[in-house]
Scaffold this motif. Structure first.
Motif, PDB file in Angstrom:
ATOM      1  N   ASP A 152     -16.819  -9.793  11.823  1.00 12.87           N
ATOM      2  CA  ASP A 152     -16.187  -8.864  12.757  1.00 12.87           C
ATOM      3  C   ASP A 152     -14.726  -9.215  13.010  1.00 12.87           C
ATOM      4  OD1 ASP A 152     -18.565  -7.608  12.791  1.00 12.87           O
ATOM      5  OD2 ASP A 152     -19.214  -8.330  14.754  1.00 12.87           O
ATOM      6  N   SER A 153     -14.439 -10.531  13.092  1.00 16.86           N
ATOM      7  CA  SER A 153     -13.047 -10.949  13.305  1.00 16.86           C
ATOM      8  C   SER A 153     -12.187 -10.548  12.119  1.00 16.86           C
ATOM      9  CB  SER A 153     -12.945 -12.467  13.496  1.00 16.86           C
ATOM     10  OG  SER A 153     -13.860 -12.871  14.471  1.00 16.86           O
ATOM     11  N   CYS A 154     -12.673 -10.851  10.903  1.00 14.43           N
ATOM     12  CA  CYS A 154     -11.913 -10.510   9.689  1.00 14.43           C
ATOM     13  C   CYS A 154     -11.720  -8.999   9.605  1.00 14.43           C
ATOM     14  CB  CYS A 154     -12.648 -10.982   8.435  1.00 14.43           C
ATOM     15  SG  CYS A 154     -12.694 -12.745   8.271  1.00 14.43           S
ATOM     16  N   PHE A 155     -12.782  -8.280   9.937  1.00 15.01           N
ATOM     17  CA  PHE A 155     -12.773  -6.816   9.856  1.00 15.01           C
ATOM     18  C   PHE A 155     -11.696  -6.231  10.778  1.00 15.01           C
ATOM     19  CE2 PHE A 155     -14.224  -2.623  11.008  1.00 15.01           C
ATOM     20  CZ  PHE A 155     -14.627  -2.108   9.782  1.00 15.01           C
ATOM     21  N   LEU A 181      -6.644  -3.674  11.523  1.00 15.90           N
ATOM     22  CA  LEU A 181      -5.501  -3.602  12.440  1.00 15.90           C
ATOM     23  C   LEU A 181      -4.201  -3.673  11.633  1.00 15.90           C
ATOM     24  CD1 LEU A 181      -5.028  -3.440  15.507  1.00 15.90           C
ATOM     25  CD2 LEU A 181      -4.668  -5.890  15.488  1.00 15.90           C
ATOM     26  N   ILE A 182      -4.138  -4.639  10.702  1.00 18.09           N
ATOM     27  CA  ILE A 182      -2.941  -4.775   9.865  1.00 18.09           C
ATOM     28  C   ILE A 182      -2.768  -3.535   8.984  1.00 18.09           C
ATOM     29  CG2 ILE A 182      -1.889  -6.130   7.989  1.00 18.09           C
ATOM     30  CD1 ILE A 182      -3.276  -8.613   9.303  1.00 18.09           C
ATOM     31  N   LEU A 183      -3.892  -3.098   8.395  1.00 16.88           N
ATOM     32  CA  LEU A 183      -3.848  -1.923   7.512  1.00 16.88           C
ATOM     33  C   LEU A 183      -3.351  -0.689   8.282  1.00 16.88           C
ATOM     34  CD1 LEU A 183      -4.736  -1.559   4.490  1.00 16.88           C
ATOM     35  CD2 LEU A 183      -6.746  -0.407   5.375  1.00 16.88           C
ATOM     36  N   SER A 184      -3.848  -0.531   9.527  1.00 22.39           N
ATOM     37  CA  SER A 184      -3.450   0.634  10.336  1.00 22.39           C
ATOM     38  C   SER A 184      -1.983   0.541  10.729  1.00 22.39           C
ATOM     39  CB  SER A 184      -4.301   0.729  11.605  1.00 22.39           C
ATOM     40  OG  SER A 184      -5.648   0.725  11.273  1.00 22.39           O
ATOM     41  N   LEU A 185      -1.574  -0.656  11.175  1.00 25.08           N
ATOM     42  CA  LEU A 185      -0.172  -0.829  11.587  1.00 25.08           C
ATOM     43  C   LEU A 185       0.776  -0.586  10.420  1.00 25.08           C
ATOM     44  CD1 LEU A 185      -0.286  -3.930  13.941  1.00 25.08           C
ATOM     45  CD2 LEU A 185       0.615  -1.685  14.513  1.00 25.08           C
ATOM     46  N   SER A 198       0.304   1.249   7.969  1.00 29.51           N
ATOM     47  CA  SER A 198       0.152   2.574   7.342  1.00 29.51           C
ATOM     48  C   SER A 198       0.949   3.633   8.095  1.00 29.51           C
ATOM     49  CB  SER A 198      -1.305   2.974   7.333  1.00 29.51           C
ATOM     50  OG  SER A 198      -1.726   3.241   8.655  1.00 29.51           O
ATOM     51  N   GLY A 199       1.359   3.304   9.325  1.00 29.54           N
ATOM     52  CA  GLY A 199       2.104   4.284  10.112  1.00 29.54           C
ATOM     53  C   GLY A 199       1.217   5.227  10.893  1.00 29.54           C
ATOM     54  N   ILE A 200      -0.079   4.945  10.974  1.00 28.79           N
ATOM     55  CA  ILE A 200      -0.926   5.859  11.758  1.00 28.79           C
ATOM     56  C   ILE A 200      -0.877   5.525  13.251  1.00 28.79           C
ATOM     57  CG2 ILE A 200      -2.476   6.408   9.824  1.00 28.79           C
ATOM     58  CD1 ILE A 200      -4.625   4.733  11.222  1.00 28.79           C
ATOM     59  N   ILE A 201      -0.378   4.340  13.572  1.00 31.92           N
ATOM     60  CA  ILE A 201      -0.236   3.998  14.982  1.00 31.92           C
ATOM     61  C   ILE A 201       1.212   4.256  15.420  1.00 31.92           C
ATOM     62  CG2 ILE A 201      -0.361   2.110  16.679  1.00 31.92           C
ATOM     63  CD1 ILE A 201      -2.676   0.972  14.963  1.00 31.92           C
ATOM     64  N   LEU A 202       2.149   3.734  14.630  1.00 26.22           N
ATOM     65  CA  LEU A 202       3.575   4.005  14.863  1.00 26.22           C
ATOM     66  C   LEU A 202       4.164   4.494  13.544  1.00 26.22           C
ATOM     67  CD1 LEU A 202       4.765   0.869  16.823  1.00 26.22           C
ATOM     68  CD2 LEU A 202       4.842   3.206  17.645  1.00 26.22           C
ATOM     69  N   SER A 238       3.673   0.595   2.278  1.00 27.00           N
ATOM     70  CA  SER A 238       2.768   1.659   2.712  1.00 27.00           C
ATOM     71  C   SER A 238       2.404   2.608   1.576  1.00 27.00           C
ATOM     72  CB  SER A 238       3.383   2.449   3.866  1.00 27.00           C
ATOM     73  OG  SER A 238       4.386   3.282   3.350  1.00 27.00           O
ATOM     74  N   ARG A 239       3.203   2.625   0.510  1.00 28.17           N
ATOM     75  CA  ARG A 239       2.877   3.464  -0.648  1.00 28.17           C
ATOM     76  C   ARG A 239       1.541   3.081  -1.255  1.00 28.17           C
ATOM     77  NH1 ARG A 239       8.425   3.842  -4.121  1.00 28.17           N
ATOM     78  NH2 ARG A 239       9.711   4.693  -2.472  1.00 28.17           N
ATOM     79  N   PHE A 240       1.172   1.805  -1.051  1.00 29.61           N
ATOM     80  CA  PHE A 240      -0.070   1.313  -1.628  1.00 29.61           C
ATOM     81  C   PHE A 240      -1.196   1.242  -0.592  1.00 29.61           C
ATOM     82  CE2 PHE A 240       3.582  -0.497  -3.777  1.00 29.61           C
ATOM     83  CZ  PHE A 240       3.369  -0.022  -5.068  1.00 29.61           C
ATOM     84  N   ASN A 241      -0.860   1.647   0.633  1.00 30.28           N
ATOM     85  CA  ASN A 241      -1.838   1.541   1.718  1.00 30.28           C
ATOM     86  C   ASN A 241      -2.683   2.816   1.764  1.00 30.28           C
ATOM     87  OD1 ASN A 241      -3.078   1.626   4.267  1.00 30.28           O
ATOM     88  ND2 ASN A 241      -1.505   0.309   5.148  1.00 30.28           N
ATOM     89  N   ILE A 242      -3.986   2.672   1.627  1.00 31.45           N
ATOM     90  CA  ILE A 242      -4.859   3.847   1.548  1.00 31.45           C
ATOM     91  C   ILE A 242      -4.802   4.683   2.827  1.00 31.45           C
ATOM     92  CG2 ILE A 242      -6.970   2.553   2.184  1.00 31.45           C
ATOM     93  CD1 ILE A 242      -6.689   5.656  -0.113  1.00 31.45           C
TER      94      ILE A 242
END
Lengths: 223, 413
Positions: free
Chosen positions: B337-340, B345-349, B351-355, B368-372
């Protein structure tokens, strides 16, 4: 016939099993006894082809001939844990694990119904597993192992946590299978259960074969 | 020989049918498992209702306003500039920002005191400059450039200038015609600028008629509401993947995977059935969500919905595969759960979906070009699938299939 020759299993440089050899004939029921960590579950996993041995060879004979086809078609495995989907009913569990029997769903359903009837599960066929008693769950667990009508049945601790009545039911199921000429291998800590069901005994200690032979009064003292 | 070939073809067909039947039966069973876990479905539905209501609430309260005030200093009072400004202040931007009319000095003061986030200044004589073919500028003074609304505002104005330029380029077609009809140089410049401004005016005032136009979408860029709606979809997709695949760990621990493998089911069947069932459920739920959003804020369009289904399914499959790897690979609940949480969190940050990525470090933006999640977010916002994105998605599939296989081998049965 089941011919096991010089089976060894090493995991991370530790010898789990060393040089296990025995032969079982049609209708034989082998009990595997031994203390915790003796290698009983590993041996039964190897026999049921779930894991591969490091060394050694296992030959399965059907009607006197060496079987060269898909092993899953002749092997039934009953794990120690009740490996069922609690949120599904008995029928769906049987269909799920029997899905590889045939590409015709009717054949799979027919087999599922037959085994459920044989093990007295028809009344609760469409009941969700989570609502069943411990004993019934054990019977469903066995039913899944037997749905393909296998020649070789491997049962890992089939009576753990079941009451006396459920244990008698399982003994009856094993006795029936034996009369059909199936070769059955069981691991258990309950000597009384092994005594009631098995005619052969294999005693393991620290992964080594301490005894293999007929299950008689004389051997009971060695367990 | 011919008979032998026919036999081989029949056997292959029969094998394929058998494989398909096994997969379809396992998928049905997986779907039943999901349906039977009523609490998960209810939780997900509640989450969706919460999001839908949140968006409706926001829209009824004049949009998302994040302490965003923009000062307007318009010193040119011509029809053309008024049309331009009306379209800035009364179009989709009004959902994001609040406008305050002022003069340049006061506007700069407000900006300095952080009372406004930007100042738009149109100098006196702008129209005159345009009429004489000279370059005129739309001045934008910005304070805090990391402010999301400012990002959108800059995007909006960039597109506005683009439309003006397009209008002028389009008007150039008439240059030779006017010359042939005896217009002198000044006359031609004057007419050309008139056409260009008319083009812009028509484009802006009739914008609503061409709601489906890609050009218009490009012009407006992503509004905050669609930006965060698409981001919410991706977050719900991650949550649903966790809900639907939470049992994988239990499947291993309780020996169900071991048993399935011993009864002849292979790894491909097991994981494909899980992915198909999980993706189908979350996609269906989110299509309903998307349809409600379209009815509430946009217009329900089957074409757009089909595009959404395709792009969302593509992204969703990859998200489900990533979640599955976590549940297969790590058996310790706390570690997993910690790793997840860290990973997503890093992937979302990143990716620009948070900011928005423009607020971030350039390296992050480039990565981010490589971030799904970034790719998925752009697709959900309506951008087209580029060759680069297709290749990256294919690469993801390949890597994830190999990773699931090795994660399974490492976990053991």
């Amino acid at each position: 016939m089941l011919k096991v020759s010089h089976i060894c299993k090493t995991i991370e440089n530790k010898n789990i099993l060393s040089n296990i050899s025995f032969i079982l004939n049609d209708g034989d029921v082998l009990g595997i006894a031994g203390p915790n960590g003796a290698g009983k579950s590993t041996l039964i996993s190897i026999l049921s082809t779930i894991i591969k041995p490091t060394k050694g060879n296992i030959s399965y004979y059907v009607n006197g001939d060496l079987y060269k086809g898909e092993k899953k078609d002749i092997i039934g495995y009953v794990p120690q844990d009740i490996a069922l989907y609690e949120e599904l009913n008995i029928k769906d569990n049987l269909l799920l694990f029997g899905s590889t029997i045939s590409n015709d769903t009717r054949i799979v359903l027919n087999k599922a119904t037959n085994i459920a009837r044989a093990l007295g599960l028809m009344d609760e066929f469409k009941t969700r597993v989570s609502k069943l008693s411990g004993g019934t769950k054990r019977r469903v667990n066995i039913a899944i192992g037997l749905i393909r009508d296998p020649k070789f049945v491997f049962m890992d601790e089939p009576v753990v946590g079941v009451d006396y009545r459920a244990r008698r039911d399982i003994e009856y199921i094993i006795s029936n299978m034996r009369s059909q000429g199936k070769i059955i291998t069981i691991t258990s800590h309950l000597i009384e259960f092994l005594e009631n069901t098995c005619n052969k005994l294999l005693i393991l200690e620290n992964g080594k074969q301490k005894y293999f032979g007929d299950f008689d009064d004389e051997v009971k003292s060695k367990i | 020989m011919e008979n032998k070939n026919i036999l081989v073809i029949l056997m292959m067909k029969s094998n394929l049918k058998f494989e398909y039947n096994k997969l379809s039966m396992l998928t049905k069973i997986e779907m039943k498992r999901i349906i039977n876990q009523l609490s998960n479905i209810v939780l997900l539905a509640l989450l969706l209702i919460l999001f839908v209501n949140m968006f409706i609430f926001i829209s009824k309260n004049n949009g998302i306003k994040i302490q965003t005030k923009v000062a307007l200093s318009i010193e040119d009072n011509s029809f053309e500039v008024n049309t331009l400004m009306k379209n800035i202040t009364e179009n989709k931007l009004k959902n994001i920002v609040e406008f305050e009319e002022t003069n340049l000095d006061n506007g700069l003061k407000l900006l300095k005191n952080n009372e406004v986030v930007a100042l738009i200044h149109v100098d006196e004589g702008t129209t005159e400059l345009l009429n004489y073919g000279k370059a005129a500028s739309l001045n934008l003074y910005v304070g805090n450039t990391s402010n999301i609304a400012v990002k959108f505002l800059i995007n909006y104005l960039k597109n506005l200038v683009k439309v003006l330029n397009e209008g002028q380029s389009g008007a150039m077609i008439y240059w030779d015609i006017m010359k042939a009809n005896g217009f002198n140089f000044d006359g031609r410049i004057k007419e050309l600028n008139k056409i260009a401004l008319n083009y812009m005016s028509v484009f802006l005032t009739r914008g609503g008629v061409f709601e489906e136009s890609k050009d218009l979408d490009k012009f407006y860029g992503a509004s905050l509401i669609s930006y965060y709606f698409s981001a919410s979809l991706l977050i719900i997709s991650i949550i649903s993947a966790v809900m639907f695949h939470l049992d994988i760990d239990d499947d291993f621990k309780k020996g169900r995977i071991r048993r399935a493998l011993s009864s002849g089911v292979n790894l491909l069947h097991i994981y494909c059935a899980k992915i198909i069932a999980g993706v189908t459920f979350s996609t269906v739920l989110l299509i309903i969500f998307k349809a409600i959003y379209m009815v509430s804020f946009d217009a329900l369009s089957i074409g757009k919905l089909l595009k959404f289904i395709t792009y969302f399914t593509l992204t969703n499959v990859i998200i489900h595969m990533i979640v599955i790897i976590f549940y297969v690979l790590i058996s310790n609940d706390i570690v997993r759960d910690s790793c997840f949480v860290m990973f997503f969190l890093i992937l979302s940050l990143a990716s620009g979906i948070i900011l928005p990525l423009t607020s971030m470090n350039k390296i992050f933006a480039a990565l981010s070009r490589f971030n799904i999640l970034a790719i998925g977010h752009n697709l959900l916002l309506g951008y087209s699938l580029s060759i680069g994105s297709i290749l990256i998605i294919l690469f993801y599939f390949l890597i994830l299939i190999i990773s699931i296989y090795y994660a399974h081998k490492k976990r053991g049965v």
